[in-house]
Design an enzyme around this catalytic site. Sequence first.
Site, PDB file in Angstrom:
ATOM      1  N   CYS A 401       2.972   1.147 -33.403  1.00 48.14           N
ATOM      2  CA  CYS A 401       2.433   2.454 -33.799  1.00 48.14           C
ATOM      3  C   CYS A 401       0.932   2.514 -33.511  1.00 48.14           C
ATOM      4  CB  CYS A 401       2.757   2.722 -35.265  1.00 48.14           C
ATOM      5  SG  CYS A 401       2.590   4.483 -35.722  1.00 48.14           S
ATOM      6  N   HIS A 525       8.621   2.172 -34.952  1.00 50.37           N
ATOM      7  CA  HIS A 525       8.563   1.027 -35.864  1.00 50.37           C
ATOM      8  C   HIS A 525       9.862   0.230 -35.768  1.00 50.37           C
ATOM      9  CE1 HIS A 525       4.874   1.929 -38.220  1.00 50.37           C
ATOM     10  NE2 HIS A 525       5.129   3.166 -37.840  1.00 50.37           N
ATOM     11  N   GLU A 527      10.543  -2.656 -36.711  1.00 56.59           N
ATOM     12  CA  GLU A 527      10.787  -3.531 -37.861  1.00 56.59           C
ATOM     13  C   GLU A 527      11.746  -2.919 -38.879  1.00 56.59           C
ATOM     14  OE1 GLU A 527       6.930  -1.277 -38.978  1.00 56.59           O
ATOM     15  OE2 GLU A 527       7.972  -1.982 -37.201  1.00 56.59           O
TER      16      GLU A 527
END
Length: 544
Positions: A401, A525, A527
């Site tokens: 990001c 993102h 994750e």
Amino acid sequence: MAEEDSRPAPAPAAEEEAERSPPAATKYVLITGGVVSGLGKGVTASSVGVVLKACGLRVTCIKIDPYLNTDAGTMSPFEHGEVFVLDDGGEVDLDLGNYERFLDVTLTRDNNITTGKIYQSVIEKERKGDYLGKTVQVVPHVTDEIKQWIQSVSSVPVDGQTRPADVCVIELGGTVGDIESMPFIEALRQLSFSLGKDNFCLIHVSLVPVLGVVGEQKTKPTQHSVRELRALGLTPDLLACRSAQPLIGSVKEKLSQFCHVPVENILNIHDVPNLWHVPLILRNQKVHEAIIKQLNLARSAGPPDLLDWTQMAESYDDLKNSVKIALVGKYTNLTDSYLSVVKALLHASVACSLKPSIQWIAASDLEDATSTRGFGDRGISGMILAAKYARENKVPYLGICLGMQISVIEMSRNVLGLKDADSEEFNSKTPTRVVMYMPEVSKTHMGNTMRLGCRRTFFRRTDCLTSKLSPHVDERHRHRYEVNPAYVAMLENAGLHFVGCDESGKRMEVVELQDHPFYIGVQFHPEFKSRPRRPSPPFTDGGR
């Protein structure tokens, strides 16, 4: 002479599976906390869900946060930890990330209930006249709204199937006795009464501290916490006691006597080498048997199958070699600000048979004059220096990001020679806006105004590290700023290739640096979708 046992003989093992049938309606397991906050209610709730799922039950989760914010979107990472983003764009509490990772489910924004959401809904109904002129009060209107929300959300499947889950695990945030949680306590008391004991199970998480050099485990804090819970109309069916070391037998007996909980229902969650052991601890203490008995689920559940989970937990403990990873960020003073990133690094490292050794680096520590910078741009110069170091020294770099935007700013300044290059976020007056505000995003409101949720990224070329021979990926986003398309061609000529974009082809999503072993920036993102057995590809060397 003893009476003849008229009960039917137990079914043979081969027939047992066939005889199981789903319960008529969703049943509830409520997790509350006492004594102090931060005891790990979220991990406990997730672990209970893992064990029940291993018994063949379908599980969903709800997190109740008693704060007045409608969601976690505008809360500072320093105060609340990371904001976890869901597929539907919900900005929610980080515990929902624990639920998704442990249970491998896809939750919605409605699985996170806040006081703000409840009151907003009640007030909207009052303005529309739904209450027919009644005086709107906490009881019954707010409590009814809470109950309706819980029952409505628990009926929504989160595992890809069509029928509702068998069990909904509800975590009540905060500590019993907090004034802001009182409407939820009352609503849950009413819900437990209306559902009946065989549809509602309460697990109270409490602390058993050790004081003094003698090392005596103290039960009084838990006694007081349970007494307060009972005074509010809720009686725990199980106690989950947090402690540094396993509880001794006499402590369990004392807790049983003064808390009115059977000894076999007093669980001990002591400190473990890694959190993957918590479901195994609960399984070993037969938490599933207590819950299944309480909820009358014997016909729907079997013995827990946690072989794969056990192998995963034990394989991590056996790892000898480690990999050093520098995590450079703005909020490193509170590691929960990057909880999902840490978990994704763990998943990827274990998949490579390595233990992650994370070196936390505050980006502001890399700067020369941190005191002269504001809150929004604090640490940015340090992040640019980190990106420059990784680029010039061929050190693997993954920018997520803002980290991707930083790589664009760094290349623009130090390779293209655009010394004024900056993001509009940090310098709205710069003549060289290589990162700009997205035109469709509100500049006056902060909450729920970002580009949020799961979006599709298309790869512009197939020879890049991140494509994995797939034409697209679906990842979760949370950002207000994007790379300025006007500078894309110039940056690509300098070697920073924009290999991924959105469906329009104008919004850049993935960058890779030419002639570098691993230098990747992603606007999304990754994750948030990483799982213990399915690590996110950007964290595992781009799938190579």
